[in-house]
Write an enzyme that holds these catalytic residues in place. Structure first.
Site, PDB file in Angstrom:
ATOM      1  N   HIS A 120     -11.056 -10.191 126.014  1.00 50.26           N
ATOM      2  CA  HIS A 120     -11.730 -10.348 127.298  1.00 50.26           C
ATOM      3  C   HIS A 120     -12.351  -9.019 127.659  1.00 50.26           C
ATOM      4  O   HIS A 120     -11.678  -7.996 127.593  1.00 50.26           O
ATOM      5  CB  HIS A 120     -10.733 -10.788 128.366  1.00 50.26           C
ATOM      6  CG  HIS A 120     -11.395 -11.298 129.604  1.00 50.26           C
ATOM      7  ND1 HIS A 120     -12.058 -10.482 130.472  1.00 50.26           N
ATOM      8  CD2 HIS A 120     -11.526 -12.554 130.096  1.00 50.26           C
ATOM      9  CE1 HIS A 120     -12.565 -11.214 131.463  1.00 50.26           C
ATOM     10  NE2 HIS A 120     -12.259 -12.479 131.250  1.00 50.26           N
TER      11      HIS A 120
ATOM     12  N   ARG B  32     -18.000 -10.816 137.701  1.00 44.29           N
ATOM     13  CA  ARG B  32     -19.362 -10.514 137.243  1.00 44.29           C
ATOM     14  C   ARG B  32     -20.328 -11.609 137.665  1.00 44.29           C
ATOM     15  O   ARG B  32     -21.465 -11.342 138.004  1.00 44.29           O
ATOM     16  CB  ARG B  32     -19.377 -10.312 135.721  1.00 44.29           C
ATOM     17  CG  ARG B  32     -18.896  -8.927 135.316  1.00 44.29           C
ATOM     18  CD  ARG B  32     -18.713  -8.790 133.813  1.00 44.29           C
ATOM     19  NE  ARG B  32     -17.525  -9.520 133.384  1.00 44.29           N
ATOM     20  CZ  ARG B  32     -17.434 -10.202 132.253  1.00 44.29           C
ATOM     21  NH1 ARG B  32     -18.464 -10.275 131.447  1.00 44.29           N
ATOM     22  NH2 ARG B  32     -16.323 -10.823 131.943  1.00 44.29           N
TER      23      ARG B  32
END
Ligand code: SF4
Ligand code: SF4
Ligand code: FES
Lengths: 266, 539
Positions: B324, B344
């Site tokens: 990740h 994000r």
């Protein structure tokens, strides 16, 4: 509860397992800096008392890591290690204070001379229900968890909550039949059980919380119309043709389609 | 709190922030990599391509395939139990469907099998619900909106998986996806919705439509606690905790017929006879592939993979691990913890030591991770933590400016709290991140009915391979566990009506042990690992 590894309770097999594990996490020199999972403890060591026994452990770690450092391997009392699963409820006292503190072992940083234990399990009532049939009002709450009426508004649960939730407020909201408020106030509950372990009225707050959330979501929030429309379209086979086409594409064709696909603005 | 040195560096992030915000508001973004560029960055920087980190499996259905050393170690190992030492006629549980693993996939399977009238036993080595499902923050993908379609979802997922996904499994995943959301809505799951019931959806890395559904930043926890609550409502389902399956049982016809459990507290072994069995044991994060920290929960040691392999199930894509991009590297107590991609999705950018952007924030995960590794190690623009870790900034305060003050507290309460515990207010200060081991892309081979290659044995969730190809997109794993959990539950329950298990046997384990000996493999080691051992260390 956690087993002390150093005590000769385990069998030879476990030793084998241990060897294998050491082998299973090699630490190649070059990758050490970028990714070593185990940091060499540095700096100061402080004493903590785990179930009455004294251990010297690195000063800045969480209770969970301190217990492991002391030589224990968890069976109970350890789950996500990240403050979200509620497996690691802990009770402790600090020197010079009469207070009993509770917290999550994976999130609480140790303090010198902390006197602590974990709560591996705490018995709790869980009502059985068919969520489709239950009404989103006070009658359901009183029927499933009648003890809620015993709440003496002492606020002990709120003080215990490691998520800083207004636990008493959500219990009170449920008791007043304000299911929506109870659902929203309890949303971040991780069901660690610390509130229930301290409640003088023997209420299981978190089970009331999830009942309220499910009642609210199921019976009070509007259903997503676009979702049921979509299910109908799928049933009617609306997308079957496109899917067949997609599945027949070779890698090159797919790559092209992928590169050319339009993207919904952020 | 950050050290004075780090606070000094944060000033550089703050200095470039207004300009970056201005551009973002105009819709100007750091350019996405082309497919070729992405491929090159992957080959040069992704940990999967690191030399010396893999070896060829020495036995079993996938003999000769390259897998991470840590995976080879547990597959080339003897059974924990001595196959001769157990009386298999002494049956402790006799059920229709045995579900191994009580995370999201296991619970979805149990509920579905139960609904079909099966008597179900769920076994787990930790508590009911302690799983990676609980920890998933971001959301669950489904083409539920009019501007979207299952075929688009299929294409996005294929692209993310570098066109290596199994088409039939992917069709099942994307076509069932809206149904999976409806299943959750129907259970009374608190999905993010508008007043009128419209589901709120966002982008995730690699999506071309906003199809990420969520429940705050606790989507996985909300799914897990709701499934668990429902399992506990059902009289036909029994759950046994702290009792992992340590070996499968086959019958005299070579079909799966149950498992041996070990009560971790009493160390007693228990025999389960089951007409059908479902492996839903999750992934391998706690094997710490290449020594990486992990976002995974304590029990993620790939036990089901070992059991299935020893019983003769083929695996696929075991050489592909997912890192990740945004794992916490500061403060030290939180190292490895996940910061959801949704952060994000909400407009946060990644910036280097100079406060400059170096990558589009929503590349597929493997590309994004590789770009961060390149920035730190090749371009040497990383930020060093006091314990010597390198990382880059995730500029979370941008969210507050782009989406309005208070957004972080409202949309990311769990993350906000996690950092506040260490006196870092992520609505004002950026976070330090580096890729962390997150997901087992590959696993046990299944077909769209969730069947493995061994009759009467099913598998669902992270333990399986093929759905996501070599790289999974965000929001497709919560989806996977529901879709294939339900498929496994439905098909195993239906099948259980026709099955009469034969004589129980551990012959396969005996053979496997012999084969190891003959080949001089395994060094006398045993598996599954069951729990990692951090005793005497700081994990
Ligand atoms: S601890 Fe129990 S009695 Fe006290 S406020 Fe909370 S629910 Fe009420
Ligand atoms: S409300 Fe109770 S169970 Fe929920 S997080 Fe707080 S203390 Fe834990
Ligand atoms: S281990 Fe999950 S909350 Fe601590």
């Amino acid at each position: 509860m956690n087993k002390e590894r150093k005590v000769a309770k385990k069998k030879g097999k476990e030793k084998e397992e241990k060897v294998k594990q050491e082998k299973a996490s090699p630490k190649p020199e070059e990758s050490k800096k970028e990714a070593a999972p185990q940091q060499e403890p540095k700096g100061e060591f402080i004493p903590i008392y785990f179930m009455g026994k004294k251990y010297m452990v690195p000063a800045t770690v969480t209770i969970m890591k301190a217990i492991e450092y002391a030589g224990y391997r968890f069976i109970r009392g350890c789950g996500c290690r990240g403050g979200i699963c509620g497996a690691c409820g802990t009770v402790y006292r600090l020197p010079g204070s009469y207070k009993i503190n509770v917290g999550l072992a994976c999130q609480t940083v140790i303090e010198p001379d902390m006197y602590l234990t974990q709560i591996p399990f705490f018995p709790a009532n869980k009502a059985r229900y068919d969520i489709d049939e239950e009404k989103a009002d006070i009658s359901t709450i009183l029927d499933k968890y009648p003890e809620i009426a015993r709440c003496v508004s002492c606020n002990t649960c709120t003080k215990a909550c490691p998520q800083d939730l207004e636990v008493m407020d959500y219990v009170q909201a449920a008791l007043q039949g304000n299911i929506e408020r109870a659902a929203k106030l309890s949303f971040e509950c991780i069901m660690c059980g610390l509130c229930a372990s301290r409640c003088p009225a023997e209420i299981v707050q978190y089970n009331i919380g999830i009942l309220c959330r499910r009642l609210y979501s199921k019976h009070m929030m509007k259903k997503a119309q676009h979702l049921s429309d979509r299910l109908k379209e799928i049933d009617e086979g609306k997308f079957d043709g496109d899917m067949e086409k997609m599945k027949k594409m070779g890698t090159e064709e797919l790559e092209k389609a992928y590169a050319e696909r339009d993207i919904e603005p952020v | 709190m950050y050290t004075p040195e780090l606070l000094e560096l944060i000033k550089k992030v703050e200095a470039t922030r207004p300009e970056r915000i201005k551009k973002a508001q105009k819709g100007e973004h750091f350019p996405r990599m082309s497919y070729e560029e992405g491929g090159e960055v992957l080959h040069r920087f992704h940990p999967d391509y690191k030399k010396g980190s893999k070896r060829k499996l020495g036995l079993g259905p996938n003999e000769g395939d390259l897998v991470p050393n840590e995976v080879a170690d547990i597959l080339e190992a003897r059974s924990i139990i001595d196959p001769g030492s157990i009386d298999l006629d002494n049956i402790d549980y006799d059920v229709d469907v045995l579900v191994i693993g009580a995370g999201g996939a296991g619970d979805a399977a149990a509920l579905t099998a139960g609904e079909m009238g099966a008597k179900v036993l769920v076994v787990t080595k930790l508590r009911h619900g302690d799983s990676n499902t609980m920890m998933a923050e971001g959301g669950i993908q489904a083409a539920s909106k009019p501007q979207d379609s299952p075929a688009r979802h299929y294409l996005d997922t294929m692209g993310g998986g570098h066109f290596t996904n199994d088409p039939d499994l992917l069709e099942a995943l994307t076509m069932d996806a809206p149904g999976a959301i409806a299943f959750l809505e129907d259970l009374g799951l608190m999905l993010d919705k508008d007043e009128d019931g419209t589901l709120r959806t966002l982008h995730g890395g690699g999506t071309s439509r906003k199809r990420m559904h969520s429940a705050g930043d606790m989507s996985g926890a909300e799914i897990m606690r709701t499934l668990r609550d429902e399992v506990r409502n059902r009289p036909e389902i029994e759950v046994v905790e702290f009792s992992p399956a340590i070996e499968l049982l086959l019958d005299d016809k070579g079909r799966c017929a149950g498992a041996i459990l070990k009560n971790l507290e009493t160390e007693q072994l228990l025999v389960v006879r089951a007409k059908t069995t479902i492996i839903a044991t999750g992934g391998f994060g706690r094997l710490h592939i290449q020594g990486f920290p992990t976002t995974n929960h304590y029990g993620a040691t790939a036990d089901g993979l070992v059991l299935a392999y020893r019983a003769g199930c083929g695996l696929r894509y075991m050489d592909a691990s997912q890192f990740h991009p945004t794992g916490v590297i500061f403060p030290e107590q939180n190292v490895g913890l996940l910061i959801t991609e949704k952060v994000r999705g909400a407009g946060t950018q990644l910036v280097n030591i100079d406060g400059e952007q170096f990558v589009y924030p929503l590349e597929p995960r493997d590309v994004e991770s590789s770009a961060i590794i390149r920035e730190c190690f090749e371009r040497k623009n990383g930020i060093e933590t006091p314990t010597g870790r390198l990382g880059v900034w995730l500029d979370s305060p941008m969210i507050e400016i782009l989406q309005g003050e208070g957004t972080i507290q409202r949309d990311f309460p769990a993350k906000h709290r996690q950092f506040m515990r260490h006196d870092i207010d992520i609505s004002k200060l950026p976070m330090l991140i580096f890729p962390t081991l997150h997901y087992q892309n590959g696993g046990v081979k299944i077909n769209p009915d969730s069947e493995t290659e061994i009759p009467n044995l099913y598998a669902a969730g992270e333990t399986t391979g093929g759905i996501h190809g070599r790289n999974r997109l965000m929001g497709n794993s919560l989806l996977d566990i529901i879709v294939f959990g339900r498929r496994a539950g439905k098909n195993s329950a239906a099948r259980s009506r026709e099955v009469k298990p034969g004589k129980l046997s551990l012959e396969h384990a005996r053979k496997y042990n012999k084969e190891l000996e003959k080949k001089g493999l395994g060094d006398g080691l045993t598996s599954p690992m069951i729990l990692p051992d951090y005793a005497g260390k700081i994990a």
